[in-house]
Write a protein that holds these residues in place. Structure first.
Motif, mmCIF file in Angstrom:
data_model
loop_
_atom_site.group_PDB
_atom_site.id
_atom_site.type_symbol
_atom_site.label_atom_id
_atom_site.label_comp_id
_atom_site.label_asym_id
_atom_site.label_seq_id
_atom_site.Cartn_x
_atom_site.Cartn_y
_atom_site.Cartn_z
ATOM 1 N N LEU A 210 0.479 -0.956 -0.230
ATOM 2 C CA LEU A 210 -0.062 -0.256 0.054
ATOM 3 C C LEU A 210 1.073 0.476 -0.064
ATOM 4 O O LEU A 210 1.650 1.166 0.687
ATOM 5 C CB LEU A 210 -0.898 -0.004 0.999
ATOM 6 N N VAL A 211 0.792 1.941 -1.033
ATOM 7 C CA VAL A 211 1.539 3.056 -0.957
ATOM 8 C C VAL A 211 0.863 4.258 -0.683
ATOM 9 O O VAL A 211 -0.638 4.936 -1.322
ATOM 10 C CB VAL A 211 2.430 4.128 -2.084
ATOM 11 N N VAL A 212 0.839 5.345 0.201
ATOM 12 C CA VAL A 212 -0.140 6.643 0.936
ATOM 13 C C VAL A 212 0.287 7.911 0.803
ATOM 14 O O VAL A 212 1.807 8.021 0.582
ATOM 15 C CB VAL A 212 -0.093 6.263 2.491
ATOM 16 N N TYR A 213 -0.586 8.669 0.554
ATOM 17 C CA TYR A 213 -0.351 9.823 0.155
ATOM 18 C C TYR A 213 -0.748 11.000 0.483
ATOM 19 O O TYR A 213 -2.080 10.303 0.845
ATOM 20 C CB TYR A 213 0.244 10.624 -1.215
ATOM 21 N N CYS A 214 -1.063 11.836 1.053
ATOM 22 C CA CYS A 214 -1.368 13.175 1.674
ATOM 23 C C CYS A 214 -1.068 14.595 1.232
ATOM 24 O O CYS A 214 -1.100 14.434 -0.187
ATOM 25 C CB CYS A 214 -1.707 13.591 3.035
ATOM 26 N N ALA A 215 -1.418 15.492 1.545
ATOM 27 C CA ALA A 215 -1.396 16.903 0.567
ATOM 28 C C ALA A 215 -0.279 17.185 0.329
ATOM 29 O O ALA A 215 -0.119 18.127 -0.587
ATOM 30 C CB ALA A 215 -1.910 18.469 2.351
ATOM 31 N N GLY A 216 0.847 16.489 1.157
ATOM 32 C CA GLY A 216 2.556 17.251 0.956
ATOM 33 C C GLY A 216 3.386 17.575 1.965
ATOM 34 O O GLY A 216 3.294 16.554 3.506
ATOM 35 N N PRO A 217 4.488 17.478 2.064
ATOM 36 C CA PRO A 217 5.164 17.816 3.182
ATOM 37 C C PRO A 217 4.797 18.706 4.586
ATOM 38 O O PRO A 217 5.599 17.984 5.132
ATOM 39 C CB PRO A 217 6.428 18.363 2.441
ATOM 40 N N HIS A 218 3.951 19.174 3.776
ATOM 41 C CA HIS A 218 3.298 20.093 4.934
ATOM 42 C C HIS A 218 2.423 19.585 6.255
ATOM 43 O O HIS A 218 1.726 19.398 7.400
ATOM 44 C CB HIS A 218 2.662 21.261 4.620
ATOM 45 N N CYS A 219 1.996 17.958 5.766
ATOM 46 C CA CYS A 219 1.080 17.506 6.633
ATOM 47 C C CYS A 219 1.679 15.943 6.748
ATOM 48 O O CYS A 219 2.779 15.107 5.674
ATOM 49 C CB CYS A 219 -0.219 16.965 5.241
ATOM 50 N N ASN A 220 1.575 15.583 8.369
ATOM 51 C CA ASN A 220 1.967 14.416 8.490
ATOM 52 C C ASN A 220 0.719 12.732 8.434
ATOM 53 O O ASN A 220 0.922 11.827 9.019
ATOM 54 C CB ASN A 220 2.088 14.450 9.799
ATOM 55 N N GLY A 221 -0.459 13.327 7.690
ATOM 56 C CA GLY A 221 -1.036 12.259 7.719
ATOM 57 C C GLY A 221 -0.760 10.762 6.697
ATOM 58 O O GLY A 221 -1.258 10.010 7.206
#
Length: 140
Positions: free
Chosen positions: A85-96
Motif C-alpha cells: 500500500l502506497v499512501v499520500y496526503c497533501a504534501g510535506p507540510h502534512c503528516n497524514g
C-alpha cells in the motif's frame, strides 16, 4: 573555516548505504509512482488518505480513497494482505500519510509513503483527477 555544509562531516559510506537503503524501504516518490501507473505496471495500491473534500478537489488518477481516520482491517479486507500500500496526503507540510502508514503497519500491512503527496505530484507536472470516482477503495 568549514561551511555549514561541511561543519558536520558526512557519514562513512557504509553507514550512508544502510541509511539510504532503509529510507527507500519506507518511501517512494511521485515520479516512480507515476511511471508505474502510466506503464500499467503498478504492483501496489495507491491510497489517498485525505478527507473526502480534498480527494474530490484533486487526487492522483487511479488512487483509492481511504481517509486515515477510517483505516481498519474491515476496510482493507478486499486487498490481499501482502499487497504493498502506497499512501499520500497533501504534501510535506502534512503528516497524514505518516499517520496512515503507522496505522497500516499496525495492521500488519506492507506500506510506503509517496513523499511530496499532492504538492509533489503537481510540482512534477502530473495531472490530478477530480470527483469521487473512479478510484474509491471499493473499486481498487
Amino acid at each position: 573555516m568549514p561551511t555549514e555544509v561541511t561543519a558536520v562531516p558526512a557519514a562513512p559510506s557504509d553507514q550512508a548505504e544502510r541509511h539510504y537503503a532503509a529510507k527507500l524501504a519506507f518511501e517512494t516518490d511521485c515520479d516512480d509512482v507515476h511511471g508505474a501507473l502510466a506503464a500499467g505496471t503498478a504492483d501496489f495500491v495507491l491510497l489517498d488518505v485525505r478527507g473526502a473534500g480534498a480527494y474530490a478537489r484533486g487526487h492522483v488518477p487511479g488512487a483509492g480513497h481511504l481517509p486515515r481516520r477510517e483505516i481498519s482491517a474491515e476496510r482493507l479486507a478486499a486487498i490481499p494482505p501482502t499487497t504493498l500500500l502506497v499512501v499520500y496526503c497533501a504534501g510535506p507540510h502534512c503528516n497524514g500519510a505518516d499517520k496512515a502508514a503507522l496505522a497500516l503497519a499496525r495492521l500488519g500491512r506492507p506500506v510506503k509513503i509517496m513523499i511530496g503527496g499532492v504538492t509533489g505530484w503537481r510540482d512534477e507536472g502530473f495531472p490530478l483527477a477530480t470527483g469521487t470516482a473512479p478510484g474509491t477503495l471499493a473499486e481498487v
